[in-house]
Design an enzyme around this catalytic site. Structure first.
Site, PDB file in Angstrom:
ATOM      1  N   GLY A 160       0.585  -1.013   0.116  1.00 33.33           N
ATOM      2  CA  GLY A 160      -0.027  -0.223  -0.089  1.00 33.33           C
ATOM      3  C   GLY A 160       0.746   1.345   0.043  1.00 33.33           C
ATOM      4  O   GLY A 160       0.352   2.327   0.117  1.00 33.33           O
ATOM      5  N   THR A 161       1.991   1.029  -0.195  1.00 35.81           N
ATOM      6  CA  THR A 161       3.093   2.465  -0.178  1.00 35.81           C
ATOM      7  C   THR A 161       2.990   2.922  -1.614  1.00 35.81           C
ATOM      8  O   THR A 161       2.812   2.195  -2.573  1.00 35.81           O
ATOM      9  CB  THR A 161       4.688   1.901   0.004  1.00 35.81           C
ATOM     10  OG1 THR A 161       4.724   0.954   1.098  1.00 35.81           O
ATOM     11  CG2 THR A 161       5.378   2.927   0.123  1.00 35.81           C
ATOM     12  N   THR A 162       2.913   4.119  -1.698  1.00 38.43           N
ATOM     13  CA  THR A 162       2.878   4.882  -2.796  1.00 38.43           C
ATOM     14  C   THR A 162       4.008   5.733  -3.170  1.00 38.43           C
ATOM     15  O   THR A 162       5.114   5.818  -2.113  1.00 38.43           O
ATOM     16  CB  THR A 162       1.471   5.853  -2.915  1.00 38.43           C
ATOM     17  OG1 THR A 162       1.637   6.688  -1.951  1.00 38.43           O
ATOM     18  CG2 THR A 162       0.346   4.829  -2.759  1.00 38.43           C
ATOM     19  N   ALA A 188      -2.163  -1.903  -4.215  1.00 39.03           N
ATOM     20  CA  ALA A 188      -3.397  -0.879  -4.453  1.00 39.03           C
ATOM     21  C   ALA A 188      -2.923   0.607  -3.739  1.00 39.03           C
ATOM     22  O   ALA A 188      -2.029   0.726  -2.631  1.00 39.03           O
ATOM     23  CB  ALA A 188      -4.723  -1.361  -3.471  1.00 39.03           C
ATOM     24  N   PHE A 194      -6.845   1.007   0.070  1.00 43.88           N
ATOM     25  CA  PHE A 194      -7.410  -0.278   0.559  1.00 43.88           C
ATOM     26  C   PHE A 194      -8.909  -0.116   1.272  1.00 43.88           C
ATOM     27  O   PHE A 194      -9.475  -0.948   1.330  1.00 43.88           O
ATOM     28  CB  PHE A 194      -6.535  -1.072   1.555  1.00 43.88           C
ATOM     29  CG  PHE A 194      -5.317  -1.702   0.980  1.00 43.88           C
ATOM     30  CD1 PHE A 194      -5.489  -3.070   0.312  1.00 43.88           C
ATOM     31  CD2 PHE A 194      -4.165  -0.993   0.847  1.00 43.88           C
ATOM     32  CE1 PHE A 194      -4.419  -3.495  -0.303  1.00 43.88           C
ATOM     33  CE2 PHE A 194      -3.116  -1.441   0.240  1.00 43.88           C
ATOM     34  CZ  PHE A 194      -3.071  -2.701  -0.135  1.00 43.88           C
ATOM     35  N   HIS A 202      -4.446  15.319   2.655  1.00 43.03           N
ATOM     36  CA  HIS A 202      -3.916  14.205   3.451  1.00 43.03           C
ATOM     37  C   HIS A 202      -3.358  14.795   4.807  1.00 43.03           C
ATOM     38  O   HIS A 202      -3.175  16.263   4.849  1.00 43.03           O
ATOM     39  CB  HIS A 202      -3.104  13.494   2.703  1.00 43.03           C
ATOM     40  CG  HIS A 202      -3.598  12.383   1.881  1.00 43.03           C
ATOM     41  ND1 HIS A 202      -4.083  12.230   0.735  1.00 43.03           N
ATOM     42  CD2 HIS A 202      -3.867  11.051   2.382  1.00 43.03           C
ATOM     43  CE1 HIS A 202      -4.467  11.259   0.422  1.00 43.03           C
ATOM     44  NE2 HIS A 202      -4.657  10.468   1.317  1.00 43.03           N
ATOM     45  N   HIS A 203      -2.971  14.154   5.738  1.00 45.17           N
ATOM     46  CA  HIS A 203      -2.111  14.748   6.789  1.00 45.17           C
ATOM     47  C   HIS A 203      -0.798  15.054   6.457  1.00 45.17           C
ATOM     48  O   HIS A 203      -0.178  14.702   5.240  1.00 45.17           O
ATOM     49  CB  HIS A 203      -2.059  13.452   8.068  1.00 45.17           C
ATOM     50  CG  HIS A 203      -1.728  11.971   7.301  1.00 45.17           C
ATOM     51  ND1 HIS A 203      -0.302  11.946   7.165  1.00 45.17           N
ATOM     52  CD2 HIS A 203      -2.281  11.265   6.646  1.00 45.17           C
ATOM     53  CE1 HIS A 203       0.138  10.651   6.671  1.00 45.17           C
ATOM     54  NE2 HIS A 203      -1.209  10.173   6.342  1.00 45.17           N
ATOM     55  N   LYS A 239       2.317  12.693   5.346  1.00 47.26           N
ATOM     56  CA  LYS A 239       2.288  12.048   3.939  1.00 47.26           C
ATOM     57  C   LYS A 239       3.371  12.501   3.219  1.00 47.26           C
ATOM     58  O   LYS A 239       3.616  13.576   2.825  1.00 47.26           O
ATOM     59  CB  LYS A 239       0.991  12.207   3.428  1.00 47.26           C
ATOM     60  CG  LYS A 239       1.047  11.361   2.112  1.00 47.26           C
ATOM     61  CD  LYS A 239      -0.450  11.076   1.606  1.00 47.26           C
ATOM     62  CE  LYS A 239      -0.569  10.308   0.228  1.00 47.26           C
ATOM     63  NZ  LYS A 239      -0.035   8.946   0.637  1.00 47.26           N
ATOM     64  N   THR A 295      -3.927   7.509  -4.746  1.00 41.04           N
ATOM     65  CA  THR A 295      -5.130   7.658  -4.943  1.00 41.04           C
ATOM     66  C   THR A 295      -5.573   8.610  -5.932  1.00 41.04           C
ATOM     67  O   THR A 295      -6.203   8.354  -6.929  1.00 41.04           O
ATOM     68  CB  THR A 295      -5.975   7.659  -3.931  1.00 41.04           C
ATOM     69  OG1 THR A 295      -5.574   6.724  -2.689  1.00 41.04           O
ATOM     70  CG2 THR A 295      -7.461   7.458  -3.952  1.00 41.04           C
TER      71      THR A 295
END
Length: 233
Positions: free
Chosen positions: A70-72, A95, A98, A130-131, A134, A141
């Protein structure tokens, strides 16, 4: 199921709680410079940092351990990992998000892009919030949303961060303390605006999705996404 957590920050800790609540055992908790024996695990979940993800995924695939990522921010190497997975007859699931709700948004986005493709009066933009912790910008996404529009809408062939351009989708990224994740698609015309928004209230939805993906991936071979896990689309 014995799980390796590759990346043990805030998200890793929430995944740990979710996994344990579902009867699983965490056998590895690794951060960027942590050494680990991946063969102890039945499956790995990677929520690390962009410059550690490729090494983590490679280690899993080289040792026949299914890996959920799930790392981008590392996707320039995605095709390499797909090729490695196929060469090793392994199991790999990536992904950008998730969350069940976000994956439904992905499908709505795909269908809406097709509908809007023939209506030239509407211009699309994407906003993600986002926070402040990040690291990557825009979010994975948001990139998935943009790329899906490009694939399904004849009016766009690229996207630009925080900027407009001809035949490009502007993607605006904001960082605000304690925001788990909000993504908004907006189609605007001179007479009206159509908006789709997904707002996460906590990180638990992401954690549950990651654990469900790991449960699903066990004993499978191939390259998968959350669409496979959730049977969406």
């Amino acid at each position: 199921m014995k799980i390796a957590l590759l990346g043990y920050g805030k998200m890793g800790k929430i995944i740990e709680q979710m996994a344990v609540s579902r009867g699983h055992e965490i056998v590895i908790k690794a951060n960027k410079n942590t050494s680990y024996n991946i063969s102890l695990a039945d499956v790995a979940i990677d929520f690390s940092v962009p410059d550690a993800a490729v090494s983590n995924i490679s280690t899993c695939l080289e040792n026949n351990v299914p890996v959920v990522c799930g790392t981008t921010g590392w996707l320039d190497h995605y095709k390499e990992m797909v090729s490695l997975c196929k060469a090793k007859n392994g199991a790999f699931l990536y992904a950008s998000n998730f969350s069940l709700g976000v994956n439904i948004l992905f499908e709505l986005n795909r269908q809406l892009a097709k509908l809007m493709s023939g209506i030239k009066s509407y211009q699309v933009q994407i906003e993600e919030i986002h926070h402040t912790e990040k690291l990557d910008k825009p979010s994975g996404t948001a990139i998935t949303l943009a790329n899906t529009i490009i694939e399904n809408h004849t009016g766009y062939n690229t996207w630009k961060l925080d900027a407009k351009g001809e035949n490009s989708i502007p993607v605006y990224a904001k960082r605000i303390k304690d925001v788990p994740g909000t993504h908004t698609l907006k189609y605007s015309s001179p007479i009206d605006t159509l908006t789709l928004t997904h707002e996460a209230h906590s990180r638990e939805g992401f954690a549950l999705g990651a654990v469900l993906a790991a449960e699903w991936l066990l004993d499978k071979k191939g390259v998968f996404s959350m669409k496979d896990v959730l049977n969406i689309g």
